[in-house]
Design a protein around this motif. Structure first.
Motif, short mmCIF file in Angstrom:
data_model
loop_
_atom_site.label_atom_id
_atom_site.label_comp_id
_atom_site.label_asym_id
_atom_site.label_seq_id
_atom_site.Cartn_x
_atom_site.Cartn_y
_atom_site.Cartn_z
N LEU B 187 0.84 -1.20 0.00
CA LEU B 187 0.00 0.00 0.00
C LEU B 187 0.87 1.25 0.00
CD1 LEU B 187 -2.77 -0.95 2.60
CD2 LEU B 187 -2.85 -1.17 0.11
N THR B 226 -2.57 -1.94 8.55
CA THR B 226 -3.35 -1.74 7.33
C THR B 226 -4.14 -2.99 6.93
OG1 THR B 226 -1.33 -2.21 6.09
CG2 THR B 226 -1.91 0.09 6.40
N THR B 228 -3.69 -6.55 6.80
CA THR B 228 -3.33 -7.74 6.03
C THR B 228 -4.04 -8.98 6.59
OG1 THR B 228 -1.16 -6.76 5.59
CG2 THR B 228 -1.39 -9.11 5.18
N ALA B 231 -7.64 -8.90 5.44
CA ALA B 231 -7.78 -9.14 4.01
C ALA B 231 -7.65 -10.63 3.69
CB ALA B 231 -6.72 -8.34 3.25
N ARG B 256 -9.20 -1.17 1.84
CA ARG B 256 -8.57 -2.35 1.25
C ARG B 256 -9.45 -3.59 1.34
NH1 ARG B 256 -3.13 -4.89 4.05
NH2 ARG B 256 -2.82 -6.65 2.64
N LYS B 259 -12.73 -3.83 -0.79
CA LYS B 259 -12.54 -4.12 -2.21
C LYS B 259 -12.55 -5.61 -2.52
CE LYS B 259 -9.55 -0.23 -3.41
NZ LYS B 259 -8.11 0.11 -3.41
#
Lengths: 282, 282
Positions: B187, B226, B228, B231, B256, B259
């Motif tokens: 990112l 962020t 990870t 995700a 993130r 999406k």
DNA sequence: TATAAAGGTGAATCCGCAC
DNA sequence: AGTGCGGATTCACCTTTAT
């Protein structure tokens, strides 16, 4: 080679029979170039707990006993590591090898004592024992902590160019791919059984000694066992002092090291070769 | 995905904004299947480091990585790890990642708290930053400690057959060869600079989550960054809860993760494929 | 458009001496 | 202890620019 003579006479290679901590206390300050230590780490095998002196701990299910055992192991390591720090030269460094069973306690103690970690080197075994039960990932590593005695000691020995040559002209990384000590290299008794349960491969010591000592330096191993450190030191033209408690291991080490040709030239081949290549590059 | 709603409602994926320790205290006992923790490493960087071409290395100088002393760092880790132990299910396990700067302190604390180490997994980086000055071996690894909350917890989740398939029909070992998080996966802000100084590669989290959870399990990351962990959990059809202090990271993680296609099928492909092959073998 | 060359970068505890 | 400066020091991979 000297056997149990005056260890303070550094003119000769020496094996000292005795308790590691008591013998280390006899060494003068700032006298050793390199220490390689492979301490016991049989802390929690199956349902039994063992003390560093191999006596069994009772009542393993109790939280109190478990903590007491950690404490005892910590005290043991604090003692021998404190002496190591004291006797290490300002230019000297120490290597300690361990597995996940003990390396986190050892590492924590070393930090508390003021050692400065330079690398945590991973011995990545080419042939680890599989996990037969399928309950974990195959445990394929042991860890070596390479430390200086103090953050401020910047002039420690590190033969960077030599190790780069040894590694095909690329920087050697902190991961070392080396097989277990097996086959002809593994010392065995007449019954075919291995003489020592944790004999380390010579390639491991070769990298340790080549990278962090010069020829003629004094290498100390406080847990000498069957003398891998001494054997490799002799081959590479370094001097060694070993401390070992058990007579049977000392005998094995002594016979093993005396067999090594004093004119063994590998040290020169490796180091001159690296030196020449280095010059040619410039 | 929920954002800062009632974290005790495990029906939804959630990011909680707040202090890690305070938020962990709100969780009920024995409620979490897996914890993945990437705590600050306490790197203790002092001087600038320059490359051979005289450009400056963009090191970790974030405020969240600064601690006044070992004692302060130890207290911090003892607090969040104690809460983790409390909220972990009997079948659950915890992963903690670190470098040599902190992993020996973390490991020591975990042992003292009664965690039981199952593996010390070595992340062996394919592309580590070299040692520019030639003063040490290239630091090519980070360490992941995989632990159960107690030695007696034998029924933890470990998808042995799946990982064997994933590894070309050989037992996966404790050494994972994975590249750094770079390129499109990393990112970056509009200025092209990395958004977070320590973003982890998804492949790392993929192995963690695939090996030690089942579909639908709840994965907690107390240092979400962020996102990870979130995700990868979503891609593999696990639920997640993240705790993060900084708003900017939460915003990035939220965008993130939103999406990611909710019908992403990789989880099924991998796991059904492994299951089929496994049946054929028998 | 394809290939080559040049430039940038990653959880980093990264120099040594003179003044 | 701080500052200044000469000199030695890098690997894999991705992005941008040049041919």
């Amino acid at each position: 080679m000297k056997l149990e003579k005056n260890p303070m006479d550094f003119s000769y290679d020496t094996i000292i029979r005795g308790d590691c901590i008591e013998e280390l206390k006899k060494f003068p300050d700032n006298s050793i170039d390199l220490i390689f230590a492979d301490p016991p780490y049989n802390m929690q095998l199956e349902n039994n707990l063992y003390r560093p002196n191999n006596t069994k701990v009772d009542g393993v299910d109790d939280e109190w006993d478990k903590f007491a055992s950690f404490e005892e192991y910590d005290n043991f390591c604090t003692s021998w590591l404190s002496e190591c720090k004291r006797i290490l030269k300002d230019t000297g460094t120490i290597w300690v090898i361990g597995s996940y069973h003990n390396i986190f306690r050892v590492g924590n103690i070393m930090l508390n004592l003021g050692f400065w970690i330079l690398n945590d080197v991973t011995w990545y075994k080419t042939n680890p024992m599989p996990n037969f039960m399928g309950t974990r990932f195959t445990n394929a590593t042991e860890t070596l902590l390479w430390c200086s005695g103090n953050k401020k000691n910047k002039k420690y020995t590190f033969n960077h160019k030599l190790m780069k040559k040894y590694n095909g002209n690329k920087q050697m990384t902190s991961v070392w791919r080396i097989g277990l000590c097996i086959g002809k290299e593994r010392l065995k008794g007449e019954d075919g059984k291995k003489s020592h349960s944790t004999q380390k491969p010579e390639e491991l010591l070769k990298r340790v000694i080549l990278s962090t000592t010069k020829q003629g330096d004094i290498v100390l191993d406080p847990f000498f066992g069957t003398g891998t450190t001494g054997a490799v030191a002799k081959k590479l033209k370094r001097r060694f002092i070993g401390i070992e408690k058990e007579e049977k291991y000392i005998t094995l080490a002594h016979n093993r090291i005396d067999k090594i040709d004093q004119f063994y030239e590998e040290a020169d081949w490796i180091e001159e070769s690296a030196s020449l290549k280095s010059q040619n590059e410039q």
